[in-house]
Write an enzyme that holds these catalytic residues in place. Structure first.
Site, PDB file in Angstrom:
ATOM      1  N   PRO A 155       0.817  -1.214   0.000  1.00 46.98           N
ATOM      2  CA  PRO A 155       0.000   0.000   0.000  1.00 46.98           C
ATOM      3  C   PRO A 155       0.853   1.268   0.000  1.00 46.98           C
ATOM      4  CG  PRO A 155       0.173  -0.844   2.230  1.00 46.98           C
ATOM      5  CD  PRO A 155       0.893  -1.828   1.336  1.00 46.98           C
ATOM      6  N   TYR A 209       1.479  11.083  -3.486  1.00 48.49           N
ATOM      7  CA  TYR A 209       1.594  11.578  -4.855  1.00 48.49           C
ATOM      8  C   TYR A 209       1.494  13.097  -4.908  1.00 48.49           C
ATOM      9  CZ  TYR A 209       0.921   6.616  -5.412  1.00 48.49           C
ATOM     10  OH  TYR A 209       1.046   5.256  -5.283  1.00 48.49           O
ATOM     11  N   CYS A 249       2.360  29.438 -15.361  1.00 51.71           N
ATOM     12  CA  CYS A 249       1.748  29.943 -16.593  1.00 51.71           C
ATOM     13  C   CYS A 249       1.136  28.827 -17.412  1.00 51.71           C
ATOM     14  CB  CYS A 249       2.785  30.719 -17.386  1.00 51.71           C
ATOM     15  SG  CYS A 249       3.249  32.193 -16.479  1.00 51.71           S
ATOM     16  N   GLU A 250       0.073  28.246 -16.912  1.00 52.65           N
ATOM     17  CA  GLU A 250      -0.704  27.211 -17.600  1.00 52.65           C
ATOM     18  C   GLU A 250      -2.139  27.357 -17.112  1.00 52.65           C
ATOM     19  OE1 GLU A 250       0.423  24.757 -19.674  1.00 52.65           O
ATOM     20  OE2 GLU A 250       2.577  24.985 -19.337  1.00 52.65           O
ATOM     21  N   ARG A 298      -0.859   4.985  -1.039  1.00 49.59           N
ATOM     22  CA  ARG A 298      -1.804   6.052  -0.711  1.00 49.59           C
ATOM     23  C   ARG A 298      -2.540   5.832   0.609  1.00 49.59           C
ATOM     24  NH1 ARG A 298      -4.072   8.904  -4.981  1.00 49.59           N
ATOM     25  NH2 ARG A 298      -3.607   7.066  -6.236  1.00 49.59           N
ATOM     26  N   ARG A 330      -1.835  16.530  -9.024  1.00 48.10           N
ATOM     27  CA  ARG A 330      -2.986  15.627  -9.142  1.00 48.10           C
ATOM     28  C   ARG A 330      -4.241  16.304  -9.711  1.00 48.10           C
ATOM     29  NH1 ARG A 330      -5.364  13.211  -5.660  1.00 48.10           N
ATOM     30  NH2 ARG A 330      -5.603  11.267  -6.785  1.00 48.10           N
ATOM     31  N   TYR A 352      -5.139  14.286 -13.035  1.00 52.62           N
ATOM     32  CA  TYR A 352      -6.210  13.282 -12.914  1.00 52.62           C
ATOM     33  C   TYR A 352      -7.578  13.909 -12.685  1.00 52.62           C
ATOM     34  CZ  TYR A 352      -2.158  10.372 -11.461  1.00 52.62           C
ATOM     35  OH  TYR A 352      -0.959   9.731 -11.356  1.00 52.62           O
TER      36      TYR A 352
END
Ligand code: PLP
Length: 416
Positions: free
Chosen positions: A274, A372, A344-345, A276, A312, A316
């Site tokens: 495991p 993560y 800058c996105e 997460r 994340r 995702y």
């Protein structure tokens, strides 16, 4: 175990005020609770009591050596996917013998390093990799402990980017090839077959697909035993989900019970890896509001953390709860904001459409960021990576200093 809670209107990690952490260590800053990590690990231990078992924490979820040392002291083994992660485990005082080496692209030098350090098991994911492990082991005059990672072709019913147990995924050897590969491996002088494993994906909320994969892998172990190949362990993988928003994953014990039921009274050691579910809800990303930027159609909170710190949400479309470090006094002060970073996105957001009461200079906590988060961070836009702090009771320890800008280009050269 609630790692983060309000005390007198101020959000704390265990007994430490997040405001104090921001004052001492600056923002953005990852904050982890030791007690929450210990309590998640203990859930696995309780579910495995009385069984021959090993919990191999998946290092890629959060690889800070303080986190690894904490888990190593509790008796955890480790699941790694690179030579770099093995070096971290060793630096943290972890045991190579309790470490599994997974991943589809192990290089020769990584395999050599792992064998020299006495790796517990190499999880082989393809036939050419099996040949390479055999060759490296023979060159070193050793036998490599090996398990094949089998792809059980089970739909984990999770996001396609994090589903790994289907035929079309790059991971593992096909279920129908596994027996032939085991027979071949059994004849290789550099290979010692010790186990079998699977890992069907991440963010599982239901124990049923996990148990179904376990049954397929155990059935395969039985067939191998019939062919004279006796294995010592079955690795059921990781992937148990946590609550980010309103998901209600079945408890860790339900997943473990499903795997143990598949194993029955067979003598194999049960292995879980495991990530997460051990660290996810033990961490938060602490960030400060730089600007409140009202707009015609959307209002923005521009904060000092960004997608390079926590990727994340854009990667995702993951949802992370955002809390104000000062508890909101009245709902009337709340407005709906997108929480965005300075990168800058347009994809640089941490959260969208959140009701928050915040002013410039206020602190926010992006919750469930222990897995993560920092591990997937980058230096995009030449942003030094965040500091990391581990809390234990009423103490906070800096476990990774904030990077300096100079460190970002220290390895670069201008040709003469
Ligand atoms: C990533 C990974 C894990 C951990 O997954 P989580 O969703 O973090 O529990 C376990 N085993 C293997 C082989 C992995 O690649």
């Amino acid at each position: 175990m609630l790692a983060f809670a309000y005390r007198n209107g101020a959000l704390c990690a265990e007994q430490v005020l997040l405001e104090d952490i921001a004052r001492r260590f600056g923002t953005p800053c990852y904050v982890y609770s030791s007690a929450a990590i210990e309590s998640a690990y203990a859930e696995f231990e309780r579910a495995l009591r009385g069984r021959a078992a090993l919990i191999c924490y998946s290092v890629k979820a959060n690889s800070n050596i303080a986190v690894l040392a904490l888990l190593g002291r509790l008796g955890a083994g480790f699941d790694i996917v690179s030579g770099g992660e093995l070096a971290r485990v060793l630096a943290a005082g972890g045991s190579a013998g309790k470490t599994l080496f997974s991943g589809v692209g192990k290089s020769e030098s990584e395999i050599e390093f792992a064998l020299e350090k006495g790796i517990g098991c190499i999880n082989v994911e393809s036939e050419p990799e099996l040949e390479r492990v055999d060759a490296v082991a023979r060159r070193l005059g050793r036998r490599a402990p090996v398990a094949l990672r089998v792809n059980p072709d089970i739909d984990a019913k999770t996001h396609p980017y994090i589903s790994t147990g289907l035929r079309e995924n790059k991971f593992g050897v096909a279920h129908e090839d596994a027996e032939r590969l085991y027979r071949r491996a059994a004849k290789m002088p550099g290979i010692e077959l010790v186990g079998i494993g699977c890992h069907i994906g991440s963010l599982l909320t239901e124990a049923a697909p996990f148990a179904a994969a376990a049954q397929r892998v155990v059935a395969l172990a039985d067939r191998l035993e019939g062919a004279g190949i006796r294995l010592q362990h079955v690795d059921f993988g990781g992937g148990i989900g946590i609550r980010y928003k309103d998901e209600a994953p079945q408890p860790i014990a339900a997943f473990v019970a499903g795997a143990l039921a598949a194993l029955g009274t067979r003598p194999h050691r049960a292995v879980f890896d495991p990530g997460r579910s051990i660290v996810g809800n033990a961490g938060a990303l602490l960030t400060r509001v730089e600007y409140v930027k009202p707009g015609a159609s959307r209002n923005f909170l521009v904060v000092d953390a960004a997608m390079n710190d926590l990727i994340r949400p854009p990667l995702y479309e993951a949802w992370h709860d955002v809390q104000t470090v000062r508890e909101a006094e009245s709902p009337s002060a709340q407005r709906v904001y997108d929480v965005v970073g300075p990168v800058c996105e347009s994809a640089d957001f941490l959260a969208k459409d959140r009701k928050l009461a915040a002013r410039g200079g206020d602190l926010l906590a992006v919750m469930s960021a222990g897995a993560y988060g920092m591990a997937m961070s980058s230096n995009y836009n030449s942003r030094p990576r965040a500091a990391e702090v581990l809390v234990r009771g009423d103490s906070a320890f800096l476990v990774r200093s904030r990077e300096s800008v100079e460190q970002l280009f220290a390895l670069e050269r201008i040709p003469g």
